[in-house]
Design a protein around this motif. Structure first.
Motif, PDB file in Angstrom:
ATOM      1  N   GLY A 224       0.812  -1.220   0.000  1.00  0.00           N
ATOM      2  CA  GLY A 224       0.000   0.000   0.000  1.00  0.00           C
ATOM      3  C   GLY A 224       0.839   1.260   0.000  1.00  0.00           C
ATOM      4  N   GLY A 225       0.281   2.297   0.619  1.00  0.00           N
ATOM      5  CA  GLY A 225       0.949   3.599   0.642  1.00  0.00           C
ATOM      6  C   GLY A 225       2.272   3.555   1.388  1.00  0.00           C
ATOM      7  N   GLY A 226       2.321   2.753   2.440  1.00  0.00           N
ATOM      8  CA  GLY A 226       3.568   2.626   3.198  1.00  0.00           C
ATOM      9  C   GLY A 226       4.656   1.982   2.347  1.00  0.00           C
ATOM     10  N   THR A 227       4.232   1.062   1.479  1.00  0.00           N
ATOM     11  CA  THR A 227       5.187   0.386   0.592  1.00  0.00           C
ATOM     12  C   THR A 227       5.754   1.389  -0.416  1.00  0.00           C
ATOM     13  OG1 THR A 227       3.573  -1.408   0.713  1.00  0.00           O
ATOM     14  CG2 THR A 227       5.455  -1.732  -0.777  1.00  0.00           C
ATOM     15  N   PHE A 228       4.858   2.193  -0.970  1.00  0.00           N
ATOM     16  CA  PHE A 228       5.307   3.186  -1.956  1.00  0.00           C
ATOM     17  C   PHE A 228       6.283   4.174  -1.319  1.00  0.00           C
ATOM     18  CE2 PHE A 228       4.544   7.472  -3.851  1.00  0.00           C
ATOM     19  CZ  PHE A 228       5.197   7.243  -5.053  1.00  0.00           C
ATOM     20  N   TRP A 229       5.897   4.686  -0.172  1.00  0.00           N
ATOM     21  CA  TRP A 229       6.729   5.705   0.481  1.00  0.00           C
ATOM     22  C   TRP A 229       8.017   5.063   1.036  1.00  0.00           C
ATOM     23  CZ3 TRP A 229       9.542   9.404   1.029  1.00  0.00           C
ATOM     24  CH2 TRP A 229       9.746  10.189   2.151  1.00  0.00           C
ATOM     25  N   GLY A 230       7.888   3.887   1.615  1.00  0.00           N
ATOM     26  CA  GLY A 230       9.057   3.215   2.211  1.00  0.00           C
ATOM     27  C   GLY A 230      10.087   2.825   1.162  1.00  0.00           C
ATOM     28  N   LEU A 231       9.620   2.105   0.141  1.00  0.00           N
ATOM     29  CA  LEU A 231      10.549   1.693  -0.926  1.00  0.00           C
ATOM     30  C   LEU A 231      11.069   2.914  -1.683  1.00  0.00           C
ATOM     31  CD1 LEU A 231       9.043  -1.465  -2.706  1.00  0.00           C
ATOM     32  CD2 LEU A 231      11.256  -1.273  -1.533  1.00  0.00           C
ATOM     33  N   GLY A 232      10.170   3.853  -1.924  1.00  0.00           N
ATOM     34  CA  GLY A 232      10.546   5.052  -2.670  1.00  0.00           C
ATOM     35  C   GLY A 232      11.621   5.857  -1.949  1.00  0.00           C
ATOM     36  N   ARG A 233      11.505   5.934  -0.652  1.00  0.00           N
ATOM     37  CA  ARG A 233      12.489   6.684   0.144  1.00  0.00           C
ATOM     38  C   ARG A 233      13.862   6.015   0.046  1.00  0.00           C
ATOM     39  NH1 ARG A 233      14.399   7.580   5.237  1.00  0.00           N
ATOM     40  NH2 ARG A 233      13.945   5.445   5.828  1.00  0.00           N
ATOM     41  N   LEU A 234      13.852   4.682   0.153  1.00  0.00           N
ATOM     42  CA  LEU A 234      15.124   3.948   0.076  1.00  0.00           C
ATOM     43  C   LEU A 234      15.750   4.057  -1.312  1.00  0.00           C
ATOM     44  CD1 LEU A 234      14.268   0.653   2.007  1.00  0.00           C
ATOM     45  CD2 LEU A 234      15.636   2.582   2.817  1.00  0.00           C
ATOM     46  N   LEU A 235      14.903   3.991  -2.340  1.00  0.00           N
ATOM     47  CA  LEU A 235      15.431   3.933  -3.709  1.00  0.00           C
ATOM     48  C   LEU A 235      15.785   5.297  -4.289  1.00  0.00           C
ATOM     49  CD1 LEU A 235      12.992   1.245  -5.220  1.00  0.00           C
ATOM     50  CD2 LEU A 235      15.398   0.924  -4.621  1.00  0.00           C
ATOM     51  N   THR A 236      15.115   6.332  -3.819  1.00  0.00           N
ATOM     52  CA  THR A 236      15.348   7.647  -4.454  1.00  0.00           C
ATOM     53  C   THR A 236      15.993   8.668  -3.529  1.00  0.00           C
ATOM     54  OG1 THR A 236      13.229   8.590  -3.763  1.00  0.00           O
ATOM     55  CG2 THR A 236      13.238   7.372  -5.850  1.00  0.00           C
ATOM     56  N   LYS A 237      16.056   8.347  -2.246  1.00  0.00           N
ATOM     57  CA  LYS A 237      16.581   9.280  -1.221  1.00  0.00           C
ATOM     58  C   LYS A 237      15.704  10.519  -1.055  1.00  0.00           C
ATOM     59  CE  LYS A 237      20.494   6.853  -0.855  1.00  0.00           C
ATOM     60  NZ  LYS A 237      20.062   5.559  -0.410  1.00  0.00           N
ATOM     61  N   CYS A 238      14.463  10.460  -1.513  1.00  0.00           N
ATOM     62  CA  CYS A 238      13.559  11.593  -1.303  1.00  0.00           C
ATOM     63  C   CYS A 238      13.354  11.823   0.184  1.00  0.00           C
ATOM     64  CB  CYS A 238      12.194  11.300  -1.926  1.00  0.00           C
ATOM     65  SG  CYS A 238      12.123  11.710  -3.651  1.00  0.00           S
ATOM     66  N   LYS A 239      13.145  13.055   0.548  1.00  0.00           N
ATOM     67  CA  LYS A 239      13.007  13.375   1.975  1.00  0.00           C
ATOM     68  C   LYS A 239      11.543  13.447   2.420  1.00  0.00           C
ATOM     69  CE  LYS A 239      17.338  13.906   3.242  1.00  0.00           C
ATOM     70  NZ  LYS A 239      17.745  12.685   2.496  1.00  0.00           N
ATOM     71  N   SER A 240      10.640  13.552   1.476  1.00  0.00           N
ATOM     72  CA  SER A 240       9.231  13.583   1.885  1.00  0.00           C
ATOM     73  C   SER A 240       8.372  12.856   0.857  1.00  0.00           C
ATOM     74  CB  SER A 240       8.729  15.026   2.034  1.00  0.00           C
ATOM     75  OG  SER A 240       8.547  15.591   0.760  1.00  0.00           O
ATOM     76  N   PHE A 241       7.196  12.466   1.313  1.00  0.00           N
ATOM     77  CA  PHE A 241       6.251  11.768   0.431  1.00  0.00           C
ATOM     78  C   PHE A 241       5.900  12.650  -0.767  1.00  0.00           C
ATOM     79  CE2 PHE A 241       1.956  10.873  -1.002  1.00  0.00           C
ATOM     80  CZ  PHE A 241       1.982   9.502  -1.180  1.00  0.00           C
ATOM     81  N   ASP A 242       5.637  13.912  -0.491  1.00  0.00           N
ATOM     82  CA  ASP A 242       5.245  14.805  -1.590  1.00  0.00           C
ATOM     83  C   ASP A 242       6.371  14.978  -2.598  1.00  0.00           C
ATOM     84  OD1 ASP A 242       2.768  15.017  -0.535  1.00  0.00           O
ATOM     85  OD2 ASP A 242       3.042  16.997   0.352  1.00  0.00           O
ATOM     86  N   GLU A 243       7.610  14.973  -2.107  1.00  0.00           N
ATOM     87  CA  GLU A 243       8.758  15.090  -3.018  1.00  0.00           C
ATOM     88  C   GLU A 243       8.799  13.863  -3.943  1.00  0.00           C
ATOM     89  OE1 GLU A 243      12.457  15.574  -0.840  1.00  0.00           O
ATOM     90  OE2 GLU A 243      13.605  15.199  -2.671  1.00  0.00           O
ATOM     91  N   LEU A 244       8.546  12.700  -3.355  1.00  0.00           N
ATOM     92  CA  LEU A 244       8.556  11.461  -4.140  1.00  0.00           C
ATOM     93  C   LEU A 244       7.462  11.484  -5.209  1.00  0.00           C
ATOM     94  CD1 LEU A 244       9.634   8.522  -4.514  1.00  0.00           C
ATOM     95  CD2 LEU A 244       7.998   7.815  -2.761  1.00  0.00           C
ATOM     96  N   LEU A 245       6.299  11.965  -4.789  1.00  0.00           N
ATOM     97  CA  LEU A 245       5.166  12.048  -5.709  1.00  0.00           C
ATOM     98  C   LEU A 245       5.477  13.034  -6.837  1.00  0.00           C
ATOM     99  CD1 LEU A 245       2.561  10.482  -5.399  1.00  0.00           C
ATOM    100  CD2 LEU A 245       1.555  12.430  -4.252  1.00  0.00           C
ATOM    101  N   GLU A 246       6.054  14.163  -6.458  1.00  0.00           N
ATOM    102  CA  GLU A 246       6.417  15.195  -7.427  1.00  0.00           C
ATOM    103  C   GLU A 246       7.438  14.653  -8.428  1.00  0.00           C
ATOM    104  OE1 GLU A 246       4.683  17.930  -7.463  1.00  0.00           O
ATOM    105  OE2 GLU A 246       5.816  18.505  -9.263  1.00  0.00           O
ATOM    106  N   LEU A 247       8.393  13.919  -7.887  1.00  0.00           N
ATOM    107  CA  LEU A 247       9.446  13.331  -8.722  1.00  0.00           C
ATOM    108  C   LEU A 247       8.843  12.384  -9.767  1.00  0.00           C
ATOM    109  CD1 LEU A 247      12.600  13.436  -8.576  1.00  0.00           C
ATOM    110  CD2 LEU A 247      12.494  11.315  -7.266  1.00  0.00           C
ATOM    111  N   SER A 248       7.847  11.620  -9.313  1.00  0.00           N
ATOM    112  CA  SER A 248       7.253  10.618 -10.204  1.00  0.00           C
ATOM    113  C   SER A 248       6.579  11.265 -11.416  1.00  0.00           C
ATOM    114  CB  SER A 248       6.254   9.749  -9.446  1.00  0.00           C
ATOM    115  OG  SER A 248       5.065  10.480  -9.211  1.00  0.00           O
TER     116      SER A 248
END
Ligand SMILES: Nc1ncnc2c1ncn2[C@@H]1O[C@H](COP(=O)(O)OP(=O)(O)OP(=O)(O)O)[C@@H](O)[C@H]1O
Ligand SMILES: CC(C)(CO)[C@@H](O)C(=O)NCCC(=O)O
Length: 427
Positions: A224-248
């Protein structure tokens, strides 16, 4: 200097509080986020133009706010500094709660409700309704720091109560989103059930809803959302959920995903209905590229991950809808975040797998179902007395009539520090 989220909320509340008192705080403490809903009364009542002003006893706003669960101390401090837990000057009991929205705009919704007010019985204990796992996990901490007793409400009960409330009472709450087009959906409250509620929080719950308080959690997935944010943080080094979303937004998933065309030499596998551009294997190209993580652009990784999670949830939701014969699927939870590509991916998936039979819909107050449900549980009996028919009849007839499909551009995130203007009427 840019203001932090907390500072913005605080500034807004400072201005709100100069004219208002707070009553009825409710919390939803999830694995990722804490959601707060509270009502602030404006001092004095005022006339209104819907012909009900003789019954108006209270006017104010329903506020929404959120904090990361790992920053629960900030949330506690926020509640303490704004005295949200004291319920203002007097804690009022809401009876015969009947919220109905009389107008809405993209940034604020105006709601009126029929209530009777009584002073709460004097008690040493201050009770605050809370739902989500954190209502259990943090009950002692909250008691210790704020001196209040957490009255726990079941998470699924609250999700369903919140969804039913939003769908029945809030004008232009549900919408479809496909190919960049947002369309509000008219909800016929006499033909609302059954529906599938897919709440995408840290994990995902899928609930078949058959009526007020009538539901069954039929499925769920830990992806779910925790998977997206958790894996995304590890893989992209993004500092926030919104940053990860923006990046995508800027990424290209085809760089990492293995497409049908990659396997079939550029052509479709038409016999089984797969276009060459369909994803055959999420992240599949990474096995053969002989590349390291650093060789991929973080935006492409973020895009692939978002498609993987959204597609998977859309597919599981559809399979459950199929199994239970449900045509309407409402997606909620903070993972969605009003994000165009997320909603598009889910909608296209549901449309594709159901061959156009099932419809994915989204909710404007997607992240606050649980907290709204907890808020309304302050007076379950009053709510049970509600005539939902009456709710709809009392809608104003505005330029954007219910019953018609309305197209409009995607509005921004309504969930952040949003508030709803309310009037409270004697029943
Ligand atoms: N600012 C944010 N910080 C962290 N996650 C965010 C943020 N905004 C959106 N999200 C996404 O929303 C998800 C949490 O959604 P939500 O608040 O609905 O669930 P939850 O109640 O925390 O989880 P659960 O119900 O599983 O306990 C996160 O896992 C993440 O994907
Ligand atoms: C455990 C809850 C209900 C907590 O909100 C949620 O995170 C969830 O539904 N997770 C998915 C669990 C599963 O069904 O596999």
């Amino acid at each position: 200097m840019e203001k932090t989220e907390g500072e913005i909320i605080r500034a807004k509340l400072d201005s709100d509080q100069s004219q208002s008192q707070i009553s009825h705080l409710a919390l939803d403490i999830g694995g990722s986020l804490i959601k707060l809903v509270y009502f602030s009364k404006n001092n004095g009542s005022s006339d209104d133009d819907d012909g009900n002003n003789k019954h108006l006893v209270l006017q104010g706003r329903l506020h929404f706010a959120k904090f990361e669960t790992c920053k629960i101390n900030d949330c506690i401090e926020f509640i303490r500094s704004k005295k949200l837990h004291f319920g203002g000057d007097a804690i009022v009991k809401l009876e015969q709660l009947s919220w109905y929205f009389i107008s809405s705009s993209t940034t604020s919704l105006k709601v009126h409700s029929g209530v009777r007010l009584h002073d709460a019985p004097a008690s040493d204990k201050i009770l605050v309704k809370a739902t989500g796992g954190g209502a259990y996990k943090f009950a002692d901490l909250i008691k210790e720091k704020l001196g209040i007793v957490v009255e726990k409400e079941d998470e699924m009960d609250c999700l369903v109560a919140g969804a039913n409330f939003l769908l029945k009472a809030v004008h232009q709450e549900a919408f479809t989103y496909m190919d960049g087009q947002k369309e509000f959906v008219h909800i016929d409250i006499n033909d609302l059930y059954p529906y599938l509620l897919v709440n995408i929080g840290s994990g995902v719950s899928m609930i078949k809803v058959d009526g007020d308080g009538k539901f069954e959690r039929i499925s769920g997935t830990s992806v779910g959302g925790g998977t997206f944010w958790g894996l995304g943080r590890l893989l992209t080094k993004c500092k926030s959920f919104d940053e990860l979303l923006e990046l995508s937004r800027e990424g290209n998933n085809r760089v990492i995903d293995m497409l049908v065309g990659d396997i079939y030499g550029g052509v479709d596998y038409s016999k089984i209905g797969l276009l060459s551009t369909a994803i055959a294997s999420s992240f599949g190209k990474a096995i053969s590229d002989n590349k390291e993580l650093e060789d991929y652009k973080p935006e492409d990784v973020a895009r692939s991950l978002l498609r993987l999670i959204s597609n998977n949830i859309g597919q599981i939701a559809y399979l459950n809808a199929l199994q239970f014969g449900l045509k309407r699927i409402f997606f909620a939870g903070f993972f969605i975040r009003g994000h165009a590509y997320t909603m598009d991916t889910i909608s296209v998936g549901v449309h594709f797998w159901s061959k156009g039979e099932a419809k994915a819909m989204f909710l404007r107050h997607e992240g606050f179902l649980g907290s709204l449900g907890a808020f309304m549980s302050y007076d379950k009996h009053g709510l049970d007395d509600l005539s939902t028919h009456q709710l709809v009849q009392r809608f104003p007839v505005s330029g954007t009539n219910a019953g018609e499909k309305i197209c409009c551009p995607l509005v921004g995130d309504l969930n952040d520090n949003d508030s709803i203007e309310c009037g409270v009427y004697a029943a």
